[in-house]
Design a protein around this motif. Structure first.
Motif: not given
Lengths: 238, 592, 179
Positions: A162-174, A176-187
């Motif tokens: 998609d050439h967008k980078v909407v999703f990434g990771f955050e945190g480490r170890g247990v 770790k979560r999926i993170s979104v490219d916005a200040p608060h949320n996916l919307g």
């Protein structure tokens, strides 16, 4: 990575890999199924789930990242490796919060299907029972992190396709979560329902709204045949 | 306020050339100024660098020393490594909590002080230790706590306290690392040779990597040199995070020139113009000293353009600080971190010598290995290979800590037995020795005849002694907790499996384990070991696996003969329900 | 020879698994020939009259009464089978597991939009809730697991007939489902 075709064996079966193929890709083409969850054929490999770990000349390595090479001796469908794979699937079931009976993706879910294929009747490892954030802020897509297995397909699809980078990771170890490219949320992101990133989730974590439960029980993807059957069929057809 | 921050972020980003790969430095600098990196700041950094916010958050959220929520003006990070806890760290923790009226993980209401734990910070020879806003304090006694807090409250000058004195503890010097050196001699020798001749010399010396894996240096340099790329890089791994190791601290304090000398020789061999020393954040206090040494080497023509008069040999070194992540000691994770990303290891192949930093051929070498290389240039391969054993030439630095009379760094020729070392350090009554740190092995007295060598017990140098009074398995459990904390989370078996090791092992230690639990623990160990992506996961089960092998009697004493013991605890499970409804459980009523 | 004894029990679930037992249709006649039912909601026998050969338990463990009865099943059953998603994993009721119990009760009995004059029930006659909903195997030893929501009548039939005839429990692919 080899620049010409190479021949090697998987569980004693001789197969030929095209130039530049990984072991997993070559196995797929040859109709030999190596279990996998984070791998997706239209994305670069992630190396997260380790289910596709095989023994290459006796040493464990992930077949989704390992280049095929002349003369390699690969072990795949062994009791030892399948035990480890079953345990990894079990780990995923107790790490997240997977409520199959209420999940829209049940029956089409690759995690669930992998558990069926590997014969996991019940997870008995200790449950983590961690609260995980649900994000339903986007008009067409929601993210239910309870069901996330951190395979990173969404992140790779968003970046590479998609050439967008909407999703990434955050945190480490247990943590770790999926993170979104916005200040608060996916919307707040520019994710579109038609994006590859909204389509590739192996579980019911990233789902299109208003599409759930469309396929009746009995006709779902894994109701009658184990995951990987389509690959194995191509071999028996040969 | 927001605008002022925006300006500050832009300034800092510019200071690092708006280079995305310098994100670690940018984040560290802003963290230093602002105390934490809020979501707003993360967004500002992303804008200034022209990258995505989620990429900045990904990196920032990974490192223990970078906080996304406000912290106190001063953060006390008390080390809770095994050796520290053997020496009263728990008591010190309690003293801090009582004196400040907060728990670990909290900040005082006035925003002055935060209490955090940190894993081994390279001071196990002088425990208990802590970092006060990056300044190490060691040998802390309970009585020191009020003075430490007082100094912080009066403006943060802990440097003047007696606890801020770092002991060198170089107990046994030797010919290889700590002998006097002739600054520049190795580089001068190198530029008179061809890279192939130098590789041949390393080959003759049979020098192997000192990080623990023991890869032949000549081979690594040769692969790297021959790999095609736009640039080649030499990276010195000074991220020694293996609990119980601190030899790099002593090398970087006493012999930094020897390290840089080795890096410069490496640069000449592989054709690098740029080199990096990746320094763990816990050793930030060494930075000014190291920068001075680098400046002097530039002045002396040992770095910079046309080094030692050799036309076209241009090379310089930059020191990259980390931000608290054990995994960055793994070479590919280190490279990711050096590129300003989360320290997640890469899948291999390709190996760093083929595609490393910025996807270019890179040689990542241990501090000690580079010192050995420099020494070989100075004194010759034959001299070097005459020390040690046939397959393990030279000497090894051991970081000795725990229950012994003389903890510190010892230069020991390879082949020395564990028993010899124990005599040397004053620990004849040792009940167990952890060689190679948590990722190494726990040895019982019947194993003490074994030797420190690649052919027998390879080690990065951590050597922790447990006296007869210790509960060895409790220490092993603390090692597992360390791996849970430090797992990067990239792959499932390590991220989830390590936590399961923690839970199941705890059950056994609590006397609630059965043979079935033991079997499940062993199975999870094997899955974590076999299926994990990198060395961290592949060795995370070692504290359990090696004690299962070497101390079976300790497990036998703990395991119950019951067929099944539930993990479920009714008293615990029902407590909250009773409190909410004001009731007491009356289970016996239901008995039939 | 006396017929093997079977007991069934129900904890925190929806009774769907018991419905599924009845769903074996006319095979129930064969089953009655094959076994005798002791304690079970099906025949409304409330107490174990004697130890039984096979116990089937439905539902997760969410309160003190569940714990007691599950332990009773364990004591009285030679083979104990966790039947269905809730018994195997906690199932749908365990969705509350990531929310603290106090918050759950607060929402259900005090803050909920349909609550009037709310109060968290504390009557001594109702069981006391546990902090979480536990799968059965965390409380007692479970010998076999039959997942499914509910497990199909065929699975139950296959499992019972296999165990009664001493054959290994080997379920075909299509019978093992988590939903």
């Amino acid at each position: 990575m080899s620049d010409k075709p190479v021949t090697f064996t998987i569980d004693g079966v001789e197969i030929t890999a095209k130039a530049g193929q990984t072991i997993l890709q070559a196995a797929d083409d040859a109709g030999i199924y190596i279990p996998r969850l984070c791998y997706h054929p239209s994305l670069p490999p992630g190396g997260h789930c380790r289910l596709c770990t095989v023994k290459i000349n006796g040493r464990p390595a992930s077949s989704c990242t390992f280049p095929a090479d002349e003369g390699l001796v690969v072990e795949n469908d062994t009791e030892e490796l399948n035990d480890h794979r079953r345990r990894i699937v079990e780990m995923l079931f107790v790490e997240g919060n997977h409520y199959c009976p209420t999940c829209e993706h049940s029956g089409n879910c690759e995690l669930q299907a992998m558990a069926y294929r590997l014969g996991l009747l019940a997870p008995t490892l200790p449950y983590f029972r961690c609260e995980r954030e649900l994000d339903a802020s986007h008009k067409d897509v929601y993210v239910d992190r309870d069901r996330c297995i951190l395979c990173g397909r969404c992140a790779r699809a968003s970046r590479e396709v998609d050439h967008k980078v909407v999703f990434g990771f955050e945190g480490r170890g247990v943590h770790k979560r999926i993170s979104v490219d916005a200040p608060h949320n996916l919307g707040e992101t520019n994710l579109a329902a038609a994006d590859k990133a909204a389509e590739v989730c192996p579980t019911g974590c990233i789902m299109l709204k208003r599409k759930g439960f469309a396929i009746p029980v009995g006709q779902r993807k894994y109701d009658h045949e184990p995951i990987g059957s389509e690959i194995e069929r191509s071999r028996s057809a040969k | 306020m927001a605008e002022a921050h925006s300006t500050l972020v832009k300034e800092v980003v510019e200071q690092f050339g708006a280079d995305r790969s310098r994100l670690m430095d940018i984040a560290r600098a802003l963290h230093g100024k602002l105390g934490h990196l809020s979501e707003d700041i993360i967004g500002e950094i992303a804008d200034a660098l022209g990258i995505h916010r989620v990429e900045v958050r990904d990196m920032v959220s990974f490192y223990a020393f970078l906080s996304r929520s406000p912290k106190g003006k001063t953060t006390i990070r008390l080390c809770n490594a095994v050796v520290e806890r053997m020496n009263g760290a728990d008591e010190i923790a309690q003293a801090f909590e009582e004196a400040l009226g907060i728990r670990f993980g909290e900040t005082t209401p006035d925003g002055a002080i935060s209490l955090e734990y940190t894993p081994c910070m390279g001071m196990s020879d002088q425990p208990p230790s802590a970092l006060v806003n990056g300044v190490p304090i060691t040998g802390i006694r309970k009585a020191d706590v009020p003075a430490i807090i007082d100094a912080i409250k009066k403006g943060g000058a802990v440097q003047s306290l007696p606890v801020a004195e770092i002991e060198l503890n170089l107990r046994q010097s030797g010919p290889v690392i700590f002998a006097p050196m002739d600054r520049g001699a190795a580089v001068r020798r190198a530029v008179d040779m061809t890279p192939d001749e130098i590789i041949a010399t390393m080959n003759t010396a049979r020098l192997r990597g000192r990080g623990g894996a023991g890869f032949p240096l000549a081979m690594k340099w040769d692969f790297c040199r021959k790999a095609e790329g736009d640039a080649h890089y030499i990276i010195c791994n000074a991220d020694e995070g293996e609990p119980g190791t601190f030899k790099d601290r002593v090398i970087l304090t006493e012999q930094p020139d020897l390290v840089f000398e080795g890096m410069t020789v490496a640069a000449f061999v592989i054709g690098a113009r740029e080199g990096f020393l990746y320094l763990r954040a816990e050793y930030e206090y060494l930075l000014p000293h190291l920068e001075q040494v680098l400046a002097r080497r530039r002045r002396l023509g040992l770095l910079g353009e046309n080094i030692c008069g050799r036309e076209g040999f241009n090379f310089d070194i930059r020191i990259q600080l980390g931000a608290g992540a054990y995994i960055c000691g793994e070479e590919s994770a280190l490279i990711e971190s050096l590129e300003g990303k989360r320290g997640a290891p890469r899948d291999r192949p390709p190996f760093p010598v083929q595609k490393g930093y910025r996807n270019q051929p890179s040689s990542v070498n241990n501090v000690e290995t580079l010192c050995c290389a420099a020494r070989i240039m100075e004194k010759g391969a034959e001299w070097f290979s005459s020390i040690g054993t046939r397959d393990s030439t030279g000497a090894k630095l051991l970081s000795v800590s725990g229950d012994c009379e003389r903890p510190g760094v010892y230069e020991v020729p390879y082949g020395a037995t564990v028993a010899t070392v124990l005599n040397m350090v004053g620990a004849e009554d040792a009940a167990a020795v952890q060689v190679g740190g948590p990722s190494g092995q726990c040895l019982a007295p019947r194993n003490f005849g074994r030797s420190i060598s690649f052919e027998d017990i390879p080690t990065g140098g951590s050597f922790i002694v447990f006296g007869p009074q210790r509960n060895i398995l409790e220490s092993m459990h603390q090692f597992i907790e360390f791996f849970v904390e430090e797992s990067c989370g990239w792959c499932v078996p390590c991220r989830v499996g390590a936590k399961h090791l923690d839970i199941i092992f705890r059950k056994i230690l609590d006397g609630k384990g059965t043979r079935a639990d033991y079997q499940q623990l062993e199975q999870v160990c094997m899955t974590v070991k076999t299926m994990s992506r990198c060395g961290l996961g592949q060795t995370a089960a070692n504290p359990i696996l090696t004690t299962m092998r070497n101390f079976p009697e300790l497990y036998d004493a703990l395991l119950q003969s019951d067929d099944f013991i539930p993990s479920f605890d009714l008293d615990k499970a029902i407590k909250e329900g009773c409190e909410i409804t004001g009731r007491t459980p009356a289970l016996e009523e239901h008995h039939v | 020879m006396a017929k093997p004894l079977v007991a069934t029990g129900h904890f925190t679930g929806c009774f769907g698994c018991h419905m599924s037992i009845l769903d074996i249709d006319e095979r129930i006649l064969d089953l009655v020939e094959l076994v005798e039912f002791d304690k079970s909601p099906i025949n409304d026998i409330k107490r174990f009259s004697r130890p039984v050969d096979i116990g089937l338990v439905e539902g997760g463990v969410s309160n003190d009464e569940n714990v007691e009865f599950l332990r009773m099943f364990r004591e009285n059953c030679k083979i104990l089978i966790a039947l269905g998603a809730c018994a195997v994993t906690g199932g749908v009721p365990s969705i509350r597991n990531t929310v603290p119990l106090r918050e759950c009760l607060q929402e259900a009995f005090i803050d909920g939009p349909t609550v009037v004059d709310g109060k968290i029930p504390d009557d001594p006659d109702i069981p006391i809730l546990l902090d979480k909903v536990y799968p059965c195997h965390e409380v007692v030893k479970i010998d076999y697991f039959l997942p499914g929501c509910p497990p199909s009548a065929d699975v139950i039939w296959a499992a019972l007939t296999a165990l009664l005839s001493g054959k290994p429990l080997d379920l075909p692919y299509e019978m093992v489902k988590y939903d």
